[in-house]
Scaffold this motif. Structure first.
Motif, PDB file in Angstrom:
ATOM      1  N   PRO A 279       0.806  -1.219   0.000  1.00  0.00           N
ATOM      2  CA  PRO A 279       0.000   0.000   0.000  1.00  0.00           C
ATOM      3  C   PRO A 279       0.835   1.264   0.000  1.00  0.00           C
ATOM      4  CG  PRO A 279       0.120  -0.894   2.204  1.00  0.00           C
ATOM      5  CD  PRO A 279       0.815  -1.883   1.318  1.00  0.00           C
ATOM      6  N   SER A 280       0.227   2.354  -0.398  1.00  0.00           N
ATOM      7  CA  SER A 280       0.858   3.657  -0.274  1.00  0.00           C
ATOM      8  C   SER A 280       0.930   4.015   1.211  1.00  0.00           C
ATOM      9  CB  SER A 280       0.038   4.716  -1.014  1.00  0.00           C
ATOM     10  OG  SER A 280      -0.059   4.411  -2.389  1.00  0.00           O
ATOM     11  N   TYR A 281       1.880   4.865   1.561  1.00  0.00           N
ATOM     12  CA  TYR A 281       2.046   5.194   2.975  1.00  0.00           C
ATOM     13  C   TYR A 281       2.892   6.448   3.136  1.00  0.00           C
ATOM     14  CZ  TYR A 281       6.843   3.359   2.620  1.00  0.00           C
ATOM     15  OH  TYR A 281       8.145   3.155   2.269  1.00  0.00           O
ATOM     16  N   PHE A 282       2.809   7.051   4.319  1.00  0.00           N
ATOM     17  CA  PHE A 282       3.671   8.163   4.704  1.00  0.00           C
ATOM     18  C   PHE A 282       4.814   7.645   5.561  1.00  0.00           C
ATOM     19  CE2 PHE A 282       0.177  10.904   3.480  1.00  0.00           C
ATOM     20  CZ  PHE A 282       0.806  12.083   3.100  1.00  0.00           C
ATOM     21  N   LEU A 283       6.011   8.133   5.298  1.00  0.00           N
ATOM     22  CA  LEU A 283       7.177   7.869   6.136  1.00  0.00           C
ATOM     23  C   LEU A 283       7.511   9.158   6.873  1.00  0.00           C
ATOM     24  CD1 LEU A 283       9.511   5.983   7.012  1.00  0.00           C
ATOM     25  CD2 LEU A 283      10.822   6.908   5.075  1.00  0.00           C
ATOM     26  N   ASN A 284       7.530   9.082   8.196  1.00  0.00           N
ATOM     27  CA  ASN A 284       7.794  10.256   9.020  1.00  0.00           C
ATOM     28  C   ASN A 284       9.190  10.186   9.619  1.00  0.00           C
ATOM     29  OD1 ASN A 284       5.100  11.472   8.816  1.00  0.00           O
ATOM     30  ND2 ASN A 284       4.436   9.631   9.899  1.00  0.00           N
ATOM     31  N   TYR A 285       9.852  11.341   9.649  1.00  0.00           N
ATOM     32  CA  TYR A 285      11.234  11.448  10.113  1.00  0.00           C
ATOM     33  C   TYR A 285      11.307  12.156  11.467  1.00  0.00           C
ATOM     34  CZ  TYR A 285      13.082  10.547   5.337  1.00  0.00           C
ATOM     35  OH  TYR A 285      13.421  10.001   4.122  1.00  0.00           O
ATOM     36  N   PHE A 286      12.266  11.698  12.279  1.00  0.00           N
ATOM     37  CA  PHE A 286      12.594  12.379  13.532  1.00  0.00           C
ATOM     38  C   PHE A 286      14.063  12.784  13.498  1.00  0.00           C
ATOM     39  CE2 PHE A 286       9.050   9.583  14.505  1.00  0.00           C
ATOM     40  CZ  PHE A 286       8.195  10.430  15.208  1.00  0.00           C
ATOM     41  N   ALA A 287      14.344  13.993  13.949  1.00  0.00           N
ATOM     42  CA  ALA A 287      15.722  14.468  14.020  1.00  0.00           C
ATOM     43  C   ALA A 287      16.422  13.813  15.208  1.00  0.00           C
ATOM     44  CB  ALA A 287      15.752  15.992  14.166  1.00  0.00           C
ATOM     45  N   VAL A 288      17.686  13.467  15.011  1.00  0.00           N
ATOM     46  CA  VAL A 288      18.496  12.885  16.089  1.00  0.00           C
ATOM     47  C   VAL A 288      19.884  13.507  16.052  1.00  0.00           C
ATOM     48  CG1 VAL A 288      17.254  10.685  16.153  1.00  0.00           C
ATOM     49  CG2 VAL A 288      19.220  10.942  14.615  1.00  0.00           C
ATOM     50  N   ALA A 289      20.593  13.428  17.170  1.00  0.00           N
ATOM     51  CA  ALA A 289      21.943  13.982  17.247  1.00  0.00           C
ATOM     52  C   ALA A 289      22.972  13.040  16.648  1.00  0.00           C
ATOM     53  CB  ALA A 289      22.296  14.298  18.699  1.00  0.00           C
ATOM     54  N   ASP A 290      22.694  11.723  16.673  1.00  0.00           N
ATOM     55  CA  ASP A 290      23.651  10.727  16.190  1.00  0.00           C
ATOM     56  C   ASP A 290      22.867   9.585  15.554  1.00  0.00           C
ATOM     57  OD1 ASP A 290      25.477   8.562  15.927  1.00  0.00           O
ATOM     58  OD2 ASP A 290      26.723   9.361  17.543  1.00  0.00           O
ATOM     59  N   CYS A 291      22.849   9.542  14.236  1.00  0.00           N
ATOM     60  CA  CYS A 291      22.061   8.546  13.504  1.00  0.00           C
ATOM     61  C   CYS A 291      22.528   7.128  13.802  1.00  0.00           C
ATOM     62  CB  CYS A 291      22.147   8.835  12.000  1.00  0.00           C
ATOM     63  SG  CYS A 291      21.247   7.667  10.964  1.00  0.00           S
ATOM     64  N   ASP A 292      23.843   6.895  13.765  1.00  0.00           N
ATOM     65  CA  ASP A 292      24.368   5.549  13.975  1.00  0.00           C
ATOM     66  C   ASP A 292      24.053   5.050  15.379  1.00  0.00           C
ATOM     67  OD1 ASP A 292      26.582   4.858  11.555  1.00  0.00           O
ATOM     68  OD2 ASP A 292      26.101   6.968  11.821  1.00  0.00           O
ATOM     69  N   ALA A 293      24.254   5.908  16.368  1.00  0.00           N
ATOM     70  CA  ALA A 293      23.975   5.503  17.740  1.00  0.00           C
ATOM     71  C   ALA A 293      22.493   5.233  17.939  1.00  0.00           C
ATOM     72  CB  ALA A 293      24.457   6.588  18.709  1.00  0.00           C
TER      73      ALA A 293
END
Length: 337
Positions: A279-293
């Protein structure tokens, strides 16, 4: 109290089978704290999520096991009845007619012509996010669809969005904010100021399908093991602005000059490489200080990483699923220069 501009993303919430498990996961992952939230009609118990004491999201316990475990996005409207009418006229579906959430405001649920579900919020006492584009808070949304022409026309008619196709605006690194806290590709879906609260507690009445996994990119990101677990295929999430031929459109609100500095979200395309039933969908993003961690912590907490951390022109991102299956993305903004 400042309100969100019409059509701006103003809130996110997630439906979870186990609310307490969700609180433990997101509390440790993002450092969120929680308090009892509003209960809306037909809804169940829910909690407000706070980052640094500011409202950023809501978690709700699913009342119907057939509903997807998914993050939902809400767009602000100053006239929810008129927006619902435009949705029907433009070929969308109204899933939940407008319902009042006490004095907080009025919400509705709808789906675009491709089936992607989103919410509407007409503010009363509460406007939406009190914090965004900073670590631990929402920073971007994009819809994935197979019906791009119908979907583009739909959002432009319903919300007055003005589109900019990838590459047309010389995106490059122009979306970086001086503070280093902007979301992929834009000056921030919070260029209008946040208000004072959330729309409800996370009651997203969505179609009975689980949220799809991300899709394989055209380059740069790891190849997926299966279509169900591959990276985001195009748009900010999978290709960045430097990929020629990526089919991605940024949306800017009515009354603004369309382009990276005003965009509040985007549209990408699901290709034939994936099953037709996805299905179609929305992907929502959250800001973080360290992506890998953050990705490592998510796995430690029982979640999984479907798109390992990788660099895009707007920072470093990854796509994760929480310990109950809800999908979301995280973005570490580039260091200010």
């Amino acid at each position: 109290m400042a309100a969100f501009a019409h059509s701006a993303p103003c809130w996110v919430d997630v439906q979870l089978p186990d609310l307490e498990a969700g609180k433990r996961f997101y509390g440790e992952l993002f450092g969120w704290t929680f308090r009892a939230g509003e209960e809306v009609e037909r809804g169940g118990p829910g909690v407000d999520a706070l980052s640094g004491g500011k409202l950023v999201a809501a978690l709700a316990a699913k009342q119907d096991g057939r509903m997807p475990t998914a993050w939902g996005i809400y767009f602000a409207t100053d006239d929810i009845a008129a927006t619902v009418t435009r949705i029907r006229q433009a070929g969308g579906q109204v899933i939940t007619d407008p319902v009042r959430v006490g004095s907080a405001g009025v919400l509705a649920q709808a789906a675009d012509p491709g089936g992607a579900v989103f919410g509407l919020w007409q503010a009363g006492d509460r406007s939406g996010f009190q914090k965004q584009n900073e670590p631990g808070s929402f920073c971007w949304t994009e819809v994935y669809t197979r019906q791009k022409d119908r979907v583009d026309a739909f959002y432009e008619r319903v919300f007055g969005f003005r589109g900019t196709d990838l590459g047309a605006a010389g995106m490059g690194e122009s979306g970086r904010g001086e503070s280093g806290t902007r979301e992929p590709g834009t000056g921030g879906p919070g260029s209008t100021e946040a208000g004072t609260g959330e729309p409800g507690t996370g009651e997203s009445e969505t179609p009975e399908s689980e949220p799809p996994e991300s899709e394989p990119p055209e380059s740069e990101t790891p190849e997926p093991e299966t279509p169900e677990s591959g990276p985001v295929e195009s748009g900010i999430g999978g290709s960045g602005a430097d990929m020629p031929g990526a089919d991605f459109r940024m949306w800017s609100p009515a009354g603004t000059e369309p382009g990276p500095d005003t965009a509040i979200g985007g549209r990408s395309v699901i290709t034939d490489a994936f099953p037709a039933e996805m299905p179609s969908y929305f992907l929502n993003y959250f800001a973080v200080a360290d992506c890998d961690a953050t990705a490592e912590t998510g796995v430690h907490l029982g979640g999984r990483v479907s798109v390992p951390p990788f660099d895009i022109p707007y920072g470093r991102m990854a796509v994760l699923h929480d310990n109950q299956g809800a999908e979301f993305a995280v973005l570490q903004p580039p260091v200010s220069r």
